[in-house]
Design an enzyme around this catalytic site. Structure first.
Site: not given
Ligand code: HEM
Ligand SMILES: *[C@@H]1O[C@H](CO)[C@@H](O)[C@H](O)[C@H]1NC(C)=O
Ligand SMILES: *[C@@H]1O[C@H](CO)[C@@H](O)[C@H](O)[C@H]1NC(C)=O
Ligand SMILES: *[C@@H]1O[C@H](CO)[C@@H](O)[C@H](O)[C@H]1NC(C)=O
Ligand SMILES: *[C@@H]1O[C@H](CO)[C@@H](O)[C@H](O)[C@H]1NC(C)=O
Ligand SMILES: *[C@@H]1O[C@H](CO)[C@@H](O)[C@H](O)[C@H]1NC(C)=O
Ligand SMILES: *[C@@H]1O[C@H](CO)[C@@H](O)[C@H](O)[C@H]1NC(C)=O
Ligand SMILES: *[C@@H]1O[C@H](CO)[C@@H](O)[C@H](O)[C@H]1NC(C)=O
Ligand SMILES: *[C@@H]1O[C@H](CO)[C@@H](O)[C@H](O)[C@H]1NC(C)=O
Ligand SMILES: *[C@@H]1O[C@H](CO)[C@@H](O)[C@H](O)[C@H]1NC(C)=O
Ligand SMILES: *[C@@H]1O[C@H](CO)[C@@H](O)[C@H](O)[C@H]1NC(C)=O
Ligand SMILES: *[C@@H]1O[C@H](CO)[C@@H](O)[C@H](O)[C@H]1NC(C)=O
Length: 306
Positions: A49, A81, A53, A180
């Site tokens: 992630r 973030n 970002h 995800h």
């Molecule tokens: C399509 C639009 C996307 C949205 C709306 C989105 C939104 C989110 C949100 C809300 C979370 C949880 C954050 C929290 O709990 O504070 C999350 C986690 C995560 N996102 Fe996304 N995301 C998107 C795309 C992506 C992309 C493109 C990637 C990487 C290529 C990604 C990788 C991740 C990962 C791996 C997590 C888990 C992180 C952890 O466990 O520390 N996301 N995302």
């Protein structure tokens, strides 16, 4: 050989960028990522992630790594973030290890990109050769982090816009969202979905409410983004969407009766196609506005400009 067009052509990223200047860099990064993921599997998700970002704000330039100081405002407290992005300690450990091998050669922006790849591989996902040669920013942009990082409340067309602003196609967006398949999200990011959305499996919603009450005291409670295999990089993210078990509203938007349903179905049924398109898309994401040549700098400490 000097290029005839040197000065006109902006330097390109290349997979061999450190082959002569720091031949051990990639192995050092991999060893440190492997150790961190072994210690805590979620760290693989957090490092993936981090690249997203980083790249969506000012391009892939390590801007997300910069700490706030009394005279400098970074991106760490932007809404998407704050209390959410993780992995800074691992990046700093990697940087320290790489610095002991090669002084001020390898950029923090490249470390972020390689750590994301190594994390995916460590959790069972595809390998890709990371293009290298990014340099580190001298700036950050808090307001761009707030406007350009997509939020979980977005609908399909808003998601498409957020990616198209970075020259990433709808196809790229659907494949990248497969990230995800690993990691966790806080209650605050999916509460509205599990109480109000109608395109959600009822028993799935009910089970999530136990740990995500409507009280703000539960805001930080975690749930896996992939309810089946949250520490394995596989295609269960898409399989879950077919049964309305996407955790985020934005996730389920990809399979909600519109144009992207067919892609979700294909990936749900074809891991190889997902891996291939994810790989192409993340390489493209890694090419967003890098600093190259003499732009920016090679930071000594990823958390601050030199
Ligand atoms: C399509 C639009 C996307 C949205 C709306 C989105 C939104 C989110 C949100 C809300 C979370 C949880 C954050 C929290 O709990 O504070 C999350 C986690 C995560 N996102 Fe996304 N995301 C998107 C795309 C992506 C992309 C493109 C990637 C990487 C290529 C990604 C990788 C991740 C990962 C791996 C997590 C888990 C992180 C952890 O466990 O520390 N996301 N995302
Ligand atoms: C970031 O989170 C901290 C709590 O860790 C909070 O005090 C601060 O107000 C938050 N900042 C923003 C901009 O939301
Ligand atoms: C930060 O990003 C915003 C929105 O993308 C842009 O308008 C602004 O010029 C940027 N600020 C700096 C200092 O680059
Ligand atoms: C999607 O969200 C945007 C921004 O909130 C809104 O303007 C638009 O009408 C929504 N589109 C659909 C199809 O709901
Ligand atoms: C997207 O492509 C346009 C046209 O080639 C270019 O001007 C713009 O800088 C690109 N944006 C990003 C974020 O790469
Ligand atoms: C559900 O939607 C209503 C109406 O928009 C809103 O007032 C309420 O806060 C939402 N509930 C949750 C738990 O998000
Ligand atoms: C919802 O999920 C449960 C548990 O996995 C499953 O048994 C049920 O068939 C699903 N319901 C629907 C309508 O798909
Ligand atoms: C919030 O979540 C915890 C579990 O982490 C639970 O024990 C507690 O009862 C919840 N608080 C409220 C007010 O629902
Ligand atoms: C509830 O939230 C806590 C705190 O984030 C987390 O450690 C725990 O795994 C969650 N429990 C369930 C059943 O999801
Ligand atoms: C994967 O990428 C290939 C080549 O660009 C494309 O033909 C195919 O439709 C993509 N798969 C999906 C499910 O979008
Ligand atoms: C998956 O593939 C099988 C056989 O290849 C097919 O019967 C099935 O309909 C496909 N499922 C989806 C969701 O595309
Ligand atoms: C890197 O910089 C940060 C922020 O100034 C500081 O807290 C940290 O101790 C520095 N790390 C090293 C190894 O010097």
């Amino acid at each position: 050989m000097f290029s005839l067009f040197a000065g006109f052509v902006s330097p390109q990223l290349s997979t061999t960028f450190y082959d002569n200047s720091c031949p051990s860099a990639l192995q050092i990064i991999k060893n440190t990522v492997d150790a961190a993921v072994q210690k805590e599997k979620r760290m693989g998700a957090s490092l993936l992630r981090l690249q997203f970002h980083d790249c969506f704000v000012q391009g892939c330039d390590g801007s997300i790594l910069l700490d706030d100081t009394p005279t400098f405002t970074g991106e760490k407290t932007a809404l998407p973030n704050n209390n959410s992005v993780r992995g800074f300690d691992v990046i700093n450990t990697i940087k320290a290890n790489v610095e002991s091998a090669c002084k001020q050669v390898v950029s923090c922006a490249d470390i972020v990109a390689v750590a994301a790849r190594d994390s995916v591989v460590a959790l069972g996902g595809p390998y890709w050769d990371v293009l290298l040669g990014r340099r580190d920013s001298l700036t950050a942009n808090l307001s761009q982090a707030n406007t350009d990082l997509p939020g979980p409340q977005l609908n399909l067309s808003a998601l498409e816009s957020a990616f198209s602003k970075k020259n990433l196609s709808v196809n790229n967006m659907v494949a990248l969202s497969g990230a995800h398949t690993i990691g966790q999200a806080r209650c605050i990011t999916f509460r509205n979905r599990i109480y109000n959305d109608t395109n959600i499996n009822a028993s799935f919603a009910l089970s999530l409410r136990a740990n995500c009450s409507t009280s703000s005291s539960n805001d930080s409670n975690l749930a896996p983004l992939d309810t089946v295999t949250s520490t394995i990089f596989d295609n269960y993210y898409y399989r879950n969407l077919l049964s309305e078990k996407g955790l985020l509203h934005s996730d389920q938007e990809l399979y909600n009766g519109k144009s992207t349903d067919s892609q979700v179905s294909t990936y749900a049924n074809n891991t190889a196609n997902f891996f291939m398109n994810f790989t192409k898309a993340i390489i493209k994401m890694g090419n967003i506005s890098p600093l190259t040549g003499t732009a920016g700098e090679i930071r000594l400490n990823c958390s601050k400009i030199n």
